[in-house]
Design a protein around this motif. Structure first.
Motif, PDB file in Angstrom:
ATOM      1  N   ILE A 204       0.776  -1.035   0.054  1.00 34.33           N
ATOM      2  CA  ILE A 204       0.010  -0.008  -0.286  1.00 34.33           C
ATOM      3  C   ILE A 204       0.731   1.420  -0.109  1.00 34.33           C
ATOM      4  CG2 ILE A 204      -1.755   1.267   1.133  1.00 34.33           C
ATOM      5  CD1 ILE A 204      -2.949  -1.120   2.166  1.00 34.33           C
ATOM      6  N   SER A 205       2.310   1.132   0.506  1.00 30.22           N
ATOM      7  CA  SER A 205       2.916   2.522   0.576  1.00 30.22           C
ATOM      8  C   SER A 205       3.170   2.656  -0.746  1.00 30.22           C
ATOM      9  CB  SER A 205       4.148   1.987   1.417  1.00 30.22           C
ATOM     10  OG  SER A 205       4.961   1.016   0.870  1.00 30.22           O
ATOM     11  N   THR A 206       3.285   2.042  -1.893  1.00 30.66           N
ATOM     12  CA  THR A 206       3.615   2.382  -3.161  1.00 30.66           C
ATOM     13  C   THR A 206       2.483   2.878  -3.817  1.00 30.66           C
ATOM     14  OG1 THR A 206       2.767  -0.148  -4.121  1.00 30.66           O
ATOM     15  CG2 THR A 206       5.238   0.384  -3.342  1.00 30.66           C
ATOM     16  N   LEU A 207       1.333   3.025  -3.323  1.00 32.65           N
ATOM     17  CA  LEU A 207       0.187   3.712  -4.096  1.00 32.65           C
ATOM     18  C   LEU A 207       0.324   5.122  -3.720  1.00 32.65           C
ATOM     19  CD1 LEU A 207      -2.604   1.020  -3.200  1.00 32.65           C
ATOM     20  CD2 LEU A 207      -1.252   1.233  -4.946  1.00 32.65           C
ATOM     21  N   HIS A 208      -0.357   5.826  -4.759  1.00 32.16           N
ATOM     22  CA  HIS A 208      -0.441   7.398  -4.613  1.00 32.16           C
ATOM     23  C   HIS A 208      -1.435   7.980  -5.344  1.00 32.16           C
ATOM     24  CE1 HIS A 208       1.786   6.521  -8.342  1.00 32.16           C
ATOM     25  NE2 HIS A 208       1.563   7.618  -8.870  1.00 32.16           N
ATOM     26  N   ASP A 209      -1.984   9.431  -4.924  1.00 30.97           N
ATOM     27  CA  ASP A 209      -2.964   9.914  -5.263  1.00 30.97           C
ATOM     28  C   ASP A 209      -2.683  10.378  -6.963  1.00 30.97           C
ATOM     29  OD1 ASP A 209      -5.175  11.289  -6.042  1.00 30.97           O
ATOM     30  OD2 ASP A 209      -5.322  12.365  -4.077  1.00 30.97           O
ATOM     31  N   ASP A 210      -2.907   9.826  -7.836  1.00 28.25           N
ATOM     32  CA  ASP A 210      -2.664  10.346  -9.316  1.00 28.25           C
ATOM     33  C   ASP A 210      -3.670  11.625  -9.496  1.00 28.25           C
ATOM     34  OD1 ASP A 210      -1.039   8.065 -10.011  1.00 28.25           O
ATOM     35  OD2 ASP A 210      -2.817   6.917 -10.558  1.00 28.25           O
ATOM     36  N   TYR A 211      -4.843  11.755  -9.097  1.00 26.51           N
ATOM     37  CA  TYR A 211      -5.539  13.033  -9.337  1.00 26.51           C
ATOM     38  C   TYR A 211      -4.901  13.833  -8.695  1.00 26.51           C
ATOM     39  CZ  TYR A 211      -9.589  16.076  -9.544  1.00 26.51           C
ATOM     40  OH  TYR A 211     -10.190  16.977  -9.602  1.00 26.51           O
ATOM     41  N   ARG A 212      -4.477  14.064  -7.271  1.00 32.71           N
ATOM     42  CA  ARG A 212      -3.778  15.154  -6.703  1.00 32.71           C
ATOM     43  C   ARG A 212      -2.508  15.685  -7.349  1.00 32.71           C
ATOM     44  NH1 ARG A 212       0.084  15.335  -2.755  1.00 32.71           N
ATOM     45  NH2 ARG A 212      -0.180  13.171  -2.383  1.00 32.71           N
ATOM     46  N   GLU A 213      -1.783  14.677  -8.086  1.00 33.23           N
ATOM     47  CA  GLU A 213      -0.756  15.056  -8.723  1.00 33.23           C
ATOM     48  C   GLU A 213      -0.990  15.615 -10.082  1.00 33.23           C
ATOM     49  OE1 GLU A 213       1.676  11.553  -9.654  1.00 33.23           O
ATOM     50  OE2 GLU A 213       2.227  11.254  -7.441  1.00 33.23           O
ATOM     51  N   ALA A 214      -2.174  15.474 -10.746  1.00 35.68           N
ATOM     52  CA  ALA A 214      -2.720  16.017 -12.028  1.00 35.68           C
ATOM     53  C   ALA A 214      -3.024  17.488 -11.689  1.00 35.68           C
ATOM     54  CB  ALA A 214      -3.744  15.137 -12.772  1.00 35.68           C
ATOM     55  N   VAL A 215      -3.622  17.477 -10.626  1.00 36.24           N
ATOM     56  CA  VAL A 215      -4.170  18.835 -10.084  1.00 36.24           C
ATOM     57  C   VAL A 215      -2.992  19.802  -9.764  1.00 36.24           C
ATOM     58  CG1 VAL A 215      -5.497  20.239  -8.507  1.00 36.24           C
ATOM     59  CG2 VAL A 215      -6.350  18.083  -9.505  1.00 36.24           C
ATOM     60  N   GLU A 216      -1.889  19.248  -9.126  1.00 37.81           N
ATOM     61  CA  GLU A 216      -0.751  20.155  -8.822  1.00 37.81           C
ATOM     62  C   GLU A 216      -0.008  20.566 -10.044  1.00 37.81           C
ATOM     63  OE1 GLU A 216       1.406  17.558  -6.069  1.00 37.81           O
ATOM     64  OE2 GLU A 216       0.351  18.186  -4.579  1.00 37.81           O
ATOM     65  N   GLU A 217       0.043  19.821 -11.004  1.00 38.07           N
ATOM     66  CA  GLU A 217       0.694  20.000 -12.411  1.00 38.07           C
ATOM     67  C   GLU A 217       0.003  21.331 -13.276  1.00 38.07           C
ATOM     68  OE1 GLU A 217       1.223  16.382 -14.516  1.00 38.07           O
ATOM     69  OE2 GLU A 217       2.719  15.671 -13.125  1.00 38.07           O
ATOM     70  N   LEU A 218      -1.413  20.861 -12.973  1.00 38.84           N
ATOM     71  CA  LEU A 218      -2.310  21.906 -13.728  1.00 38.84           C
ATOM     72  C   LEU A 218      -2.172  23.253 -12.939  1.00 38.84           C
ATOM     73  CD1 LEU A 218      -4.733  22.723 -15.621  1.00 38.84           C
ATOM     74  CD2 LEU A 218      -6.198  22.052 -13.734  1.00 38.84           C
ATOM     75  N   ILE A 219      -2.009  23.318 -11.706  1.00 37.34           N
ATOM     76  CA  ILE A 219      -1.696  24.528 -11.127  1.00 37.34           C
ATOM     77  C   ILE A 219      -0.415  25.247 -11.516  1.00 37.34           C
ATOM     78  CG2 ILE A 219      -1.615  25.868  -8.711  1.00 37.34           C
ATOM     79  CD1 ILE A 219      -3.794  23.577  -7.816  1.00 37.34           C
ATOM     80  N   ALA A 220       0.743  24.451 -11.299  1.00 38.44           N
ATOM     81  CA  ALA A 220       1.943  24.789 -11.621  1.00 38.44           C
ATOM     82  C   ALA A 220       2.012  25.275 -13.250  1.00 38.44           C
ATOM     83  CB  ALA A 220       2.914  23.786 -11.647  1.00 38.44           C
TER      84      ALA A 220
END
Length: 363
Positions: A204-220
């Motif tokens: 489970i430690s290898t799973l991450h939030d893909d949607y949050r990363e996409a939103v961060e890239e969009l904001i950047a």
């Protein structure tokens, strides 16, 4: 980490001073409401309905709304005077196996930290007792103005506490299960087992939030004034309709194996080639096509064209002539050998008669 509550764990007659620390944190990206025309912030103001004016936080208290809509004021002094033994104490009431706790009851998680040097010994005693018993402690505590239920367990070398919902806060799942009776075949269960085994386990430690990363890239990208990176569209879910459950399971197994880099082989793949078969129409009907497993057909019989024998027939006739010719040759050869054998025998007989006659004359 900053503590949010100070108190003590009541373990029989043992009291363990502790601090309560949040064990989780939210990484969700929050947004503000804005005016779309000019980007101005939209804020909420606390306004008294009777005076129609904005009030400060110091002027705001608590009140209970009755069934008729009237408000009954409740002060902090009223709440503090209530006889709550768990106001500053996490009171352990029982020890039970961990599997007795329904995951539906799980709520917020906290770490319990020993508060001061004198708390280290009893804290360690409780931690080791929980480890050895392989049980969890059920406790009652008060936080933010209400009494709660909690579960204490050991995480590494720390005692953690999970807030639990009260049993009467868990809703009965009436009307949630399918209404109609459904029968599941063993073959479908077998394929489901194969799919589960193929997906396997995950760290489970290898799973991450893909949607949050996409939103961060969009904001950047918007901050930098560049075009946001195009995202790969998610696969369509298919509208929630399963046309062929077995086919869906088989395709899921193949997709899972492909994702893990495994060959899509297996017993379920053998004989899966499908050929298009056209059924002969009935009188006055049209031909219908169906899918069936591909089978090897027997070679077609040779056809006659223009009244002449086919190549296969000619070949067969030539073979018969050769066989007859070979038979005649073999007969002639046998006859010659028989004649030669007779001649040799006759010569031997004549010679023997001559020799006998000479012997008699000399005698």
């Amino acid at each position: 980490m900053r503590s949010i509550w100070n108190g003590a764990i009541s373990f029989g007659l043992v009291s363990i001073p502790i601090k309560l620390v949040n064990a989780t944190e939210s990484h969700s990206i929050s947004f503000r409401q804005i005016h779309t025309e000019d980007g101005g912030r939209i804020r909420y103001r606390k306004v008294c309905e009777l005076e129609d004016r904005e009030v400060t936080s110091a002027e705001i208290g608590k009140g209970y709304e009755d069934a008729d809509g009237s408000i009954i004021p409740i002060t902090d002094e009223d709440l503090a005077a209530l006889p709550i033994p768990t106001a500053k104490t996490i009171e352990i009431v029982a020890f039970v196996p961990a599997d007795r706790i329904d995951p539906l009851q799980m709520d917020a998680a906290y770490y319990l930290s020993a508060n001061g040097v004198p708390a280290a010994k009893p804290y360690t005693l409780l931690r080791e007792a929980l480890k050895r018993s392989k049980k969890v402690a059920i406790a009652k505590f008060a936080l933010r103005g209400k009494e709660r239920l909690g579960m204490l367990r050991v995480v590494d070398d720390v005692i953690a506490m999970h807030g639990l919902l009260w049993p009467d806060e868990i809703r009965v799942p009436e009307g949630v299960a399918p209404d109609s009776h459904v029968t599941v075949r063993d073959a479908e269960l077998d394929l489901a087992d194969v799919l589960m085994d193929t997906l396997g386990e995950v760290d489970i430690s290898t799973l991450h939030d893909d949607y949050r990363e996409a939103v961060e890239e969009l904001i950047a990208a918007k901050v930098a004034g560049t075009a946001p990176t195009e995202q790969t569209p998610a696969a369509e879910a298919g509208g929630g309709k399963v046309i062929d459950l077995m086919a869906a399971l088989e395709n899921s197994v193949r997709a899972a194996r492909s994702a893990r880099g495994e060959a899509p082989g297996g017993d379920e793949d053998e004989g899966s080639a499908v050929a298009e078969v056209t059924r002969l129409p009935a009188r006055g009907g049209r031909a219908k096509k169906s899918s069936a497993p591909a089978r090897k057909s027997a070679p077609a019989a040779p056809k006659q064209v223009g009244g002449k024998k086919s190549t296969s027939s000619a070949t067969s006739s030539g073979a018969k002539k050769k066989a007859a010719s070979a038979k005649k040759t073999a007969t002639k050869t046998t006859a010659r050998k028989t004649t030669a054998k007779k001649t040799t025998t006759q010569k031997k007989t004549a010679t023997t008669k001559k020799t006998t006659a000479k012997r008699r004359a000399s005698a």
